[in-house]
Motif scaffolding. Sequence first.
Motif, PDB file in Angstrom:
ATOM      1  N   ALA A  19      36.988  72.193  25.167  1.00  0.00           N
ATOM      2  CA  ALA A  19      36.146  72.849  26.168  1.00  0.00           C
ATOM      3  C   ALA A  19      36.297  74.357  26.092  1.00  0.00           C
ATOM      4  O   ALA A  19      35.340  75.103  26.317  1.00  0.00           O
ATOM      5  N   ALA A  20      37.487  74.817  25.752  1.00  0.00           N
ATOM      6  CA  ALA A  20      37.739  76.256  25.667  1.00  0.00           C
ATOM      7  C   ALA A  20      37.072  76.886  24.450  1.00  0.00           C
ATOM      8  O   ALA A  20      36.886  78.091  24.412  1.00  0.00           O
ATOM      9  N   GLN A  21      36.710  76.072  23.443  1.00  0.00           N
ATOM     10  CA  GLN A  21      36.100  76.605  22.233  1.00  0.00           C
ATOM     11  C   GLN A  21      34.845  77.402  22.563  1.00  0.00           C
ATOM     12  O   GLN A  21      34.619  78.462  22.001  1.00  0.00           O
ATOM     13  N   ASP A  22      34.028  76.891  23.456  1.00  0.00           N
ATOM     14  CA  ASP A  22      32.820  77.603  23.830  1.00  0.00           C
ATOM     15  C   ASP A  22      33.147  78.950  24.451  1.00  0.00           C
ATOM     16  O   ASP A  22      32.428  79.915  24.270  1.00  0.00           O
ATOM     17  N   LYS A  23      34.235  79.025  25.170  1.00  0.00           N
ATOM     18  CA  LYS A  23      34.606  80.260  25.838  1.00  0.00           C
ATOM     19  C   LYS A  23      35.214  81.264  24.866  1.00  0.00           C
ATOM     20  O   LYS A  23      35.004  82.446  24.994  1.00  0.00           O
ATOM     21  N   LEU A  24      36.014  80.783  23.901  1.00  0.00           N
ATOM     22  CA  LEU A  24      36.676  81.680  22.964  1.00  0.00           C
ATOM     23  C   LEU A  24      35.752  82.047  21.812  1.00  0.00           C
ATOM     24  O   LEU A  24      35.630  83.210  21.466  1.00  0.00           O
ATOM     25  N   GLY A  25      35.133  81.065  21.205  1.00  0.00           N
ATOM     26  CA  GLY A  25      34.132  81.316  20.190  1.00  0.00           C
ATOM     27  C   GLY A  25      34.647  81.650  18.809  1.00  0.00           C
ATOM     28  O   GLY A  25      33.859  81.964  17.924  1.00  0.00           O
ATOM     29  N   VAL A  26      35.946  81.591  18.562  1.00  0.00           N
ATOM     30  CA  VAL A  26      36.509  81.849  17.239  1.00  0.00           C
ATOM     31  C   VAL A  26      37.219  80.567  16.815  1.00  0.00           C
ATOM     32  O   VAL A  26      38.296  80.244  17.316  1.00  0.00           O
ATOM     33  N   ALA A  27      36.596  79.836  15.905  1.00  0.00           N
ATOM     34  CA  ALA A  27      37.069  78.496  15.553  1.00  0.00           C
ATOM     35  C   ALA A  27      38.535  78.478  15.097  1.00  0.00           C
ATOM     36  O   ALA A  27      39.288  77.587  15.493  1.00  0.00           O
ATOM     37  N   ALA A  28      38.956  79.439  14.296  1.00  0.00           N
ATOM     38  CA  ALA A  28      40.338  79.447  13.811  1.00  0.00           C
ATOM     39  C   ALA A  28      41.325  79.596  14.961  1.00  0.00           C
ATOM     40  O   ALA A  28      42.387  78.970  14.961  1.00  0.00           O
TER      41      ALA A  28
END
Length: 83
Positions: A19-28
């Motif tokens: 869920a946090a991926q959308d907020k952070l936006g940097v896959a690595a």
Amino acid sequence: MSARLAALAAFVVVAQSAAAQDKLGVAACVDFLARYEACVAKMPASVQQVAKPGIEQMRATWKGLAANPQAVADLSDKCSQLG
């Protein structure tokens, strides 16, 4: 029973990370945080309490850096080196 709780905790951590991926936006960085959180989830509660604020601080710092399009590539490289 504790193995089930540990598995559930790891699942929750991974779900929160996804869920946090959308907020952070940097896959690595998202991948690193997910692995780190899954590792911490396997540790005693006392260690988790110490580690979680650091993880949240990393996430917040990286989110701030990711807001700058010029910093995203460098941030991605740094996160890749951590993992």
